[in-house]
Write a protein that holds these residues in place. Structure first.
Motif, PDB file in Angstrom:
ATOM      1  N   THR A 121      20.944  -7.561  -7.265  1.00 35.01           N
ATOM      2  CA  THR A 121      19.815  -8.185  -7.855  1.00 35.01           C
ATOM      3  C   THR A 121      18.682  -7.751  -7.433  1.00 35.01           C
ATOM      4  OG1 THR A 121      21.476 -10.227  -7.986  1.00 35.01           O
ATOM      5  CG2 THR A 121      19.149 -10.736  -8.114  1.00 35.01           C
ATOM      6  N   THR A 122      17.841  -7.554  -7.978  1.00 32.45           N
ATOM      7  CA  THR A 122      16.360  -7.079  -7.277  1.00 32.45           C
ATOM      8  C   THR A 122      15.878  -8.045  -6.539  1.00 32.45           C
ATOM      9  OG1 THR A 122      14.940  -7.795  -9.247  1.00 32.45           O
ATOM     10  CG2 THR A 122      15.855  -5.530  -9.626  1.00 32.45           C
ATOM     11  N   LYS A 123      15.224  -7.770  -5.325  1.00 29.16           N
ATOM     12  CA  LYS A 123      14.570  -8.548  -4.474  1.00 29.16           C
ATOM     13  C   LYS A 123      13.227  -8.073  -4.080  1.00 29.16           C
ATOM     14  CE  LYS A 123      15.710 -10.893  -0.279  1.00 29.16           C
ATOM     15  NZ  LYS A 123      16.993 -11.007   0.772  1.00 29.16           N
ATOM     16  N   PHE A 124      12.010  -8.961  -4.124  1.00 33.03           N
ATOM     17  CA  PHE A 124      10.957  -8.334  -3.826  1.00 33.03           C
ATOM     18  C   PHE A 124      10.280  -9.544  -2.836  1.00 33.03           C
ATOM     19  CE2 PHE A 124      11.721  -6.458  -7.869  1.00 33.03           C
ATOM     20  CZ  PHE A 124      11.083  -5.040  -7.876  1.00 33.03           C
ATOM     21  N   TYR A 125       9.418  -8.870  -2.000  1.00 33.75           N
ATOM     22  CA  TYR A 125       8.546  -9.808  -0.985  1.00 33.75           C
ATOM     23  C   TYR A 125       7.108  -9.933  -1.336  1.00 33.75           C
ATOM     24  CZ  TYR A 125      12.930  -9.100   1.817  1.00 33.75           C
ATOM     25  OH  TYR A 125      14.165  -8.889   2.218  1.00 33.75           O
ATOM     26  N   VAL A 126       6.744 -10.905  -1.671  1.00 36.57           N
ATOM     27  CA  VAL A 126       5.203 -11.221  -2.160  1.00 36.57           C
ATOM     28  C   VAL A 126       4.483 -10.887  -0.599  1.00 36.57           C
ATOM     29  CG1 VAL A 126       3.578 -12.746  -2.827  1.00 36.57           C
ATOM     30  CG2 VAL A 126       5.815 -12.837  -3.846  1.00 36.57           C
ATOM     31  N   ILE A 127       3.687  -9.936  -0.833  1.00 35.16           N
ATOM     32  CA  ILE A 127       2.740  -9.558   0.365  1.00 35.16           C
ATOM     33  C   ILE A 127       1.374  -9.931   0.233  1.00 35.16           C
ATOM     34  CG2 ILE A 127       4.213  -7.810   1.228  1.00 35.16           C
ATOM     35  CD1 ILE A 127       2.773  -5.746   0.018  1.00 35.16           C
ATOM     36  N   PRO A 131      -5.618 -10.403  -4.520  1.00 31.09           N
ATOM     37  CA  PRO A 131      -4.641 -10.019  -5.806  1.00 31.09           C
ATOM     38  C   PRO A 131      -3.024  -9.824  -5.669  1.00 31.09           C
ATOM     39  CG  PRO A 131      -5.526  -8.051  -4.762  1.00 31.09           C
ATOM     40  CD  PRO A 131      -5.941  -9.285  -4.012  1.00 31.09           C
ATOM     41  N   LEU A 132      -2.267 -10.078  -6.570  1.00 40.76           N
ATOM     42  CA  LEU A 132      -0.663 -10.066  -6.568  1.00 40.76           C
ATOM     43  C   LEU A 132      -0.323  -8.716  -5.980  1.00 40.76           C
ATOM     44  CD1 LEU A 132       1.623 -11.886  -6.942  1.00 40.76           C
ATOM     45  CD2 LEU A 132       1.704 -10.965  -9.354  1.00 40.76           C
ATOM     46  N   LYS A 133       0.432  -8.789  -5.067  1.00 40.60           N
ATOM     47  CA  LYS A 133       1.201  -7.592  -4.398  1.00 40.60           C
ATOM     48  C   LYS A 133       2.546  -7.720  -3.888  1.00 40.60           C
ATOM     49  CE  LYS A 133      -0.119  -3.575  -1.844  1.00 40.60           C
ATOM     50  NZ  LYS A 133      -1.268  -3.064  -0.910  1.00 40.60           N
ATOM     51  N   VAL A 134       3.720  -7.149  -4.287  1.00 41.85           N
ATOM     52  CA  VAL A 134       5.015  -7.420  -3.944  1.00 41.85           C
ATOM     53  C   VAL A 134       5.650  -6.158  -3.377  1.00 41.85           C
ATOM     54  CG1 VAL A 134       5.320  -9.197  -5.687  1.00 41.85           C
ATOM     55  CG2 VAL A 134       6.170  -6.875  -6.137  1.00 41.85           C
ATOM     56  N   ARG A 135       6.678  -6.270  -2.488  1.00 39.34           N
ATOM     57  CA  ARG A 135       7.477  -4.975  -1.918  1.00 39.34           C
ATOM     58  C   ARG A 135       8.886  -5.102  -2.301  1.00 39.34           C
ATOM     59  NH1 ARG A 135       6.839  -5.545   3.102  1.00 39.34           N
ATOM     60  NH2 ARG A 135       4.847  -4.584   3.445  1.00 39.34           N
ATOM     61  N   CYS A 136       9.538  -4.131  -2.756  1.00 34.93           N
ATOM     62  CA  CYS A 136      10.792  -4.018  -3.097  1.00 34.93           C
ATOM     63  C   CYS A 136      11.772  -4.068  -1.583  1.00 34.93           C
ATOM     64  CB  CYS A 136      10.979  -2.843  -3.837  1.00 34.93           C
ATOM     65  SG  CYS A 136      13.131  -2.725  -4.155  1.00 34.93           S
ATOM     66  N   HIS A 137      12.795  -4.861  -1.587  1.00 31.65           N
ATOM     67  CA  HIS A 137      13.311  -5.160  -0.589  1.00 31.65           C
ATOM     68  C   HIS A 137      14.330  -3.713  -0.512  1.00 31.65           C
ATOM     69  CE1 HIS A 137      16.665  -6.545   2.219  1.00 31.65           C
ATOM     70  NE2 HIS A 137      17.413  -6.356   1.212  1.00 31.65           N
ATOM     71  N   TYR A 138      14.759  -2.924  -1.388  1.00 29.37           N
ATOM     72  CA  TYR A 138      15.531  -1.836  -1.252  1.00 29.37           C
ATOM     73  C   TYR A 138      14.887  -0.810  -0.948  1.00 29.37           C
ATOM     74  CZ  TYR A 138      19.088  -5.121  -2.884  1.00 29.37           C
ATOM     75  OH  TYR A 138      19.841  -6.219  -3.038  1.00 29.37           O
ATOM     76  N   CYS A 139      13.784  -0.456  -1.637  1.00 29.62           N
ATOM     77  CA  CYS A 139      13.173   0.968  -1.679  1.00 29.62           C
ATOM     78  C   CYS A 139      11.574   0.850  -0.963  1.00 29.62           C
ATOM     79  CB  CYS A 139      12.975   1.627  -2.850  1.00 29.62           C
ATOM     80  SG  CYS A 139      11.783   0.918  -4.078  1.00 29.62           S
ATOM     81  N   GLU A 140      11.365  -0.492  -0.687  1.00 33.09           N
ATOM     82  CA  GLU A 140      10.001  -0.467  -0.030  1.00 33.09           C
ATOM     83  C   GLU A 140       8.638  -0.320  -0.789  1.00 33.09           C
ATOM     84  OE1 GLU A 140       9.818   0.974   4.017  1.00 33.09           O
ATOM     85  OE2 GLU A 140      10.805  -1.050   4.417  1.00 33.09           O
ATOM     86  N   ARG A 141       8.975   0.264  -2.023  1.00 33.44           N
ATOM     87  CA  ARG A 141       7.702   0.559  -3.090  1.00 33.44           C
ATOM     88  C   ARG A 141       7.042  -0.740  -3.292  1.00 33.44           C
ATOM     89  NH1 ARG A 141       4.876   1.527  -7.643  1.00 33.44           N
ATOM     90  NH2 ARG A 141       5.703   3.252  -8.824  1.00 33.44           N
ATOM     91  N   THR A 142       5.674  -0.784  -3.137  1.00 31.27           N
ATOM     92  CA  THR A 142       5.002  -1.892  -3.429  1.00 31.27           C
ATOM     93  C   THR A 142       4.358  -1.909  -5.098  1.00 31.27           C
ATOM     94  OG1 THR A 142       2.846  -0.759  -2.729  1.00 31.27           O
ATOM     95  CG2 THR A 142       3.980  -2.151  -1.293  1.00 31.27           C
ATOM     96  N   MET A 143       4.337  -2.963  -5.481  1.00 28.95           N
ATOM     97  CA  MET A 143       3.723  -3.008  -7.003  1.00 28.95           C
ATOM     98  C   MET A 143       2.466  -4.037  -7.060  1.00 28.95           C
ATOM     99  SD  MET A 143       7.436  -3.143  -8.571  1.00 28.95           S
ATOM    100  CE  MET A 143       7.262  -3.670 -10.158  1.00 28.95           C
ATOM    101  N   GLU A 144       1.716  -3.434  -7.623  1.00 26.51           N
ATOM    102  CA  GLU A 144       0.498  -4.585  -7.985  1.00 26.51           C
ATOM    103  C   GLU A 144       0.547  -5.247  -9.333  1.00 26.51           C
ATOM    104  OE1 GLU A 144      -3.133  -2.561  -6.823  1.00 26.51           O
ATOM    105  OE2 GLU A 144      -2.319  -2.168  -4.782  1.00 26.51           O
TER     106      GLU A 144
END
Ligand code: CTP
Ligand code: ZN
Length: 152
Positions: A121-127, A131-144
């Motif tokens: 199951t995908t999992k992201f932390y809201v950082i 503006p909206l920005k999250v980080r993947c729990h598995y690969c640490e990629r951030t997404m805006e």
């Protein structure tokens, strides 16, 4: 100017205070274009609003939202209010809220992320929320925001 009227619904959900221009995206992510219960879906774009200047509204007859659906709306339309309608009356009203952790509703934008190869199951932390920005729990990629909206 007379107030603009959009039909009331008898039973279902009204998603109000959507930022102007995001209503179609809400319909898309909730897949309301192919609603299985045969209920009507109403979309109002660019309606005058005291709080937002302009807003979009989505009304869905005969449907009540899951927590996952509400969380998806929060990512697209953080100012939205969800109204639950029964027998023409608003019986519940709440503001959507971006959760601290987003599980299962977003794909990772990194094509090499393990979430694309294993049944996890995908999992992201809201950082950041604005503006909206999250980080993947598995690969640490951030997404805006733009990538998040493309991967819902
Ligand atoms: N609504 C609807 N059908 C109903 C009742 C309400 O479509 N049978 C819609 C209203 O048009 C409005 C939203 O649900 O867009 C919330 O209704 P209400 O709480 O009565 O409106 P407001 O007081 O203006 O809401 P708010 O204070 O959240 O702006
Ligand atoms: Zn990832």
């Amino acid at each position: 100017m007379p107030e603009l009227k959009v039909s009331a619904i008898r039973e279902g959900t009204v998603i109000d205070h959507i930022p102007a221009g995001k209503g179609l995206k809400v319909i898309e992510i909730l897949k309301l274009g192919k609603l299985s219960n045969g209920g009507a879906v109403l979309l109002a774009i660019n309606v005058p609003s005291k709080k937002l200047g302009r807003k979009d509204i989505v009304k869905v007859e005969g449907k009540f939202l899951s927590e996952e659906e509400v969380n998806k709306i929060a990512l697209v339309a953080p100012t939205a209010t969800v109204n639950i309608i029964r027998d023409y009356k608003v019986v519940e009203k709440f503001k959507v809220e971006i959760p601290d952790v987003i599980e299962g509703i977003l794909r990772c934008a990194n094509p090499n992320c393990i979430t694309h190869y294993e049944y996890v199951t995908t999992k992201f932390y809201v950082i950041s929320r604005e503006p909206l920005k999250v980080r993947c729990h598995y690969c640490e990629r951030t997404m805006e925001e733009e990538e998040i909206l493309a991967n819902l």
